[in-house]
Design an enzyme around this catalytic site. Structure first.
Site, PDB file in Angstrom:
ATOM      1  N   GLY A 115     -13.246  -6.153 -31.178  1.00  0.00           N
ATOM      2  CA  GLY A 115     -12.616  -7.507 -32.324  1.00  0.00           C
ATOM      3  C   GLY A 115     -11.475  -7.775 -31.672  1.00  0.00           C
ATOM      4  N   GLY A 116     -10.700  -7.484 -29.957  1.00  0.00           N
ATOM      5  CA  GLY A 116      -9.565  -7.979 -29.253  1.00  0.00           C
ATOM      6  C   GLY A 116     -10.003  -8.866 -28.198  1.00  0.00           C
TER       7      GLY A 116
ATOM      8  N   TYR B 241       4.215  -2.849   2.737  1.00  0.00           N
ATOM      9  CA  TYR B 241       3.084  -2.412   3.454  1.00  0.00           C
ATOM     10  C   TYR B 241       2.916  -3.495   4.601  1.00  0.00           C
ATOM     11  CZ  TYR B 241      -0.511   0.504   6.445  1.00  0.00           C
ATOM     12  OH  TYR B 241      -1.161   0.926   7.381  1.00  0.00           O
TER      13      TYR B 241
ATOM     14  N   GLY C 139       1.171  -1.258  -0.328  1.00  0.00           N
ATOM     15  CA  GLY C 139       0.444   0.069  -0.134  1.00  0.00           C
ATOM     16  C   GLY C 139       0.770   1.325   0.056  1.00  0.00           C
TER      17      GLY C 139
ATOM     18  N   GLU D 248       4.539 -10.662  -6.573  1.00  0.00           N
ATOM     19  CA  GLU D 248       3.493 -11.070  -7.260  1.00  0.00           C
ATOM     20  C   GLU D 248       4.296 -10.594  -8.423  1.00  0.00           C
ATOM     21  OE1 GLU D 248       3.115  -6.868  -5.138  1.00  0.00           O
ATOM     22  OE2 GLU D 248       4.017  -8.435  -4.511  1.00  0.00           O
TER      23      GLU D 248
ATOM     24  N   ASP E  31     -10.308  -9.456 -25.441  1.00  0.00           N
ATOM     25  CA  ASP E  31     -10.887  -9.379 -24.237  1.00  0.00           C
ATOM     26  C   ASP E  31     -13.057  -9.057 -24.166  1.00  0.00           C
ATOM     27  OD1 ASP E  31      -9.004  -9.073 -23.304  1.00  0.00           O
ATOM     28  OD2 ASP E  31      -8.847  -6.616 -22.965  1.00  0.00           O
ATOM     29  N   SER E  32     -13.702  -8.450 -25.681  1.00  0.00           N
ATOM     30  CA  SER E  32     -14.888  -8.477 -25.908  1.00  0.00           C
ATOM     31  C   SER E  32     -15.283  -9.473 -26.698  1.00  0.00           C
ATOM     32  CB  SER E  32     -14.667  -7.364 -26.797  1.00  0.00           C
ATOM     33  OG  SER E  32     -14.410  -6.999 -27.929  1.00  0.00           O
TER      34      SER E  32
END
Length: 530
Positions: free
Chosen positions: A228-229, A87, A59, A175, A231-232
């Site tokens: 078109g990617g 943190y 954080g 991470e 994700d969509s």
């Protein structure tokens, strides 16, 4: 995951870190389900969730600052293994009797760390690691209840463990990809310390996502903003699985797409998917609104507002529509500040009470909808990273034409043209960008690269072409490797490939006489320039 039996989970308590969801992603890629909750989640709720382990995120605050996020010290009495990161480590050490002080020398970036105890959290790791630090405070004194596990030149307690309680802390960020063996450290926490069995798979998320959409939408009608990617497209296919024919996709050409992209998207979509698609060419409307605009935040906001306007007009021909589906990913949310409020929240795995994160740049699909647009939002991917979406696409059995498409920003070439956007400058950038993509494809290196594209700079310089002086534009090449888009490094490409790209751009693209190569990692830079 209310509709699934969940054998085990890890709980991330979020203290406002940029990388909280990246922690969750690292856990999930180790086949353990993970949820993110705010740091101030009541202790009773945490106990009721019965997590196998808890991770305190990093954080931006100092643990001593007024109003710094805290939690109930009784969390350590639950007997659940806890890993504090940055943190989170400092807070845990402070609550359990240690001392935190401003560091004499602030550590940021790659740091050499010496492992003092190569068991438990560091089992199977080498005695020295390169880790990623980002802190101004550090644990300066540990009580007799702690033992040190690692140190750096300026931080004597870079990793600690409580002698009696199952609390571990690391000052660095395991991470992020910049920490060598970071995934192994997280895996040790999951399997060696928390005793997880690793039964979660992406198909579990697929089933849960479809069920959640079906419950949320019911018999409502949905429109999906298609780019078109991946994700969509994954968003559209998930929603189709949930509600079938009640979905319509709308593809808006904003005039800011790559060379021949509109034709290619329509071809691939109609070839592979049986979903109703409406195409709108709004090039003139977008370019008129962007005329003379230079500031990147203004560009993004103008494009977002104009998109909503065009989208609303297109959706009206469908009659009643209840929901708008978007392929928003978590990197979009956290780069926009991480505190967006969406209708239908809070969801149980959303850190809606999370600490503030800094706004890096606004994303056109983040931040809710205008009041006059009466859709409700459906965003089934909002807590996934790009590589996870690709895994989900494979679980949905989508073809590689979708899965391997490289990320492309919603504002398109508007954020790859620094300065004013004009049809002439768009034409220059489209052709230069096409050269980059063609040569990378021919080289066979495309599959190992995250993104590769050209940027048109508002910089002119003197050159010589055909024995004549020129004073023309500059193209920058941005070519990076990444796994999730949250961190990235510039790709070490063969010199002859770079030479080929440069020669073709300066020789074939009128108006360009210089090509430069961006060798900035993320952080400190972002992948896109604006």
């Amino acid at each position: 995951m209310s509709d699934l039996k969940r054998p085990e989970m890890i709980l991330v308590l979020d203290f406002g870190a940029q990388y909280s969801q990246l922690i969750a992603r690292r856990v999930r890629e180790n086949n353990v389900y993970c949820e993110i909750w705010p740091f101030n989640t009541p202790l009773g709720k945490i106990a009721a969730l019965r997590p196998k382990g808890i991770i305190f995120s990093g954080g931006p605050a100092s643990v001593y600052a007024p109003g710094a996020p805290r939690l109930d010290k009784k969390i350590f009495e639950l007997g659940i293994p806890i890993l504090g990161i940055c943190y989170g480590m400092q807070l845990g050490a402070l609550l359990l009797g240690g001392r935190v002080s401003p560091a004499r020398s602030r550590e940021y970036g790659h740091t050499q760390c010496r492992i003092l105890n190569r068991t438990g959290l560091f089992a199977g790791l080498p005695p020295h690691l390169t880790v990623w630090m980002s802190h101004g405070d550090q644990v300066s004194k540990i009580s007799g209840h702690f033992k040190p596990l690692a140190r750096t030149e300026t931080s004597p307690y870079s990793a600690i463990k409580h002698r009696k309680l199952p609390f571990y802390g690391v000052q660095f960020h395991p991470e992020v990809a910049h920490t060598h063996q970071g995934s192994k450290i997280i895996r040790n926490f999951l399997y060696t310390i928390c005793k997880c069995s690793g039964q979660w798979r992406m198909k579990s998320y697929l089933t849960e996502a479809v069920n959640r959409i079906r419950q949320e939408v019911g018999s409502g009608k949905v429109v999906c903003g298609l780019s078109g990617g991946i994700d969509s497209v994954v968003t559209a296919v998930l929603i189709q699985r949930a509600i079938g024919r009640h979905l319509t996709c709308i593809f808006v050409d904003n005039g800011l797409l790559r060379q021949d992209e509109a034709k290619e998207v329509i071809r691939i979509f109609r070839k592979n998917l049986s979903i109703k698609l409406i195409f709108v060419d709004a090039t003139e409307r977008f370019l008129k609104k962007l005329k003379g605009v230079i500031d990147p935040e203004k560009k993004r906001k103008i494009i977002g507002h104009k998109f909503i306007e065009v989208f609303k007009a297109a959706s009206q021909q469908l009659g009643r529509v209840d929901y708008l589906a978007q392929g928003t990913l978590y990197p979009d949310v956290i780069e926009s500040g991480g505190a967006a409020s969406f209708e239908g929240e809070p969801r149980p795995d959303v850190a809606s009470g999370r600490g503030p994160t800094a706004r890096i740049k606004s994303h056109h699909n983040v931040g809710g909808l205008p009041a006059q647009l009466k859709f409700k939002l459906v965003e089934p991917l909002k807590y996934l990273f790009k590589d996870e979406v690709r895994r989900l696409g494979r679980a949905l059995e989508l073809p590689d034409e979708f899965i391997k498409r490289q990320p492309f920003p919603g504002p398109g070439l508007a954020v790859r043209i620094l300065g004013k956007i004009t049809p002439e400058r768009l034409a220059i950038l489209r052709r230069a960008d096409a050269v980059v993509r063609e040569e990378i494809t021919r080289s066979g290196l495309g599959d190992r690269l995250w993104q590769y594209f050209a940027i048109l700079l508002p910089v002119s310089s003197v050159g010589v072409m055909g024995d004549e002086r020129t004073y023309e534009n500059t193209i920058a090449l941005r070519i990076v490797e990444s796994t999730d888009g949250m961190t990235a490094d510039w790709a070490r490409l063969p010199a002859d490939l770079l030479q080929k790209i440069s020669s073709r751009i300066t020789g074939e693209v009128k108006g360009i006489n210089r090509v430069v190569f961006d060798i900035t990692s993320k952080p400190p830079g972002t992948i896109e320039w604006e």
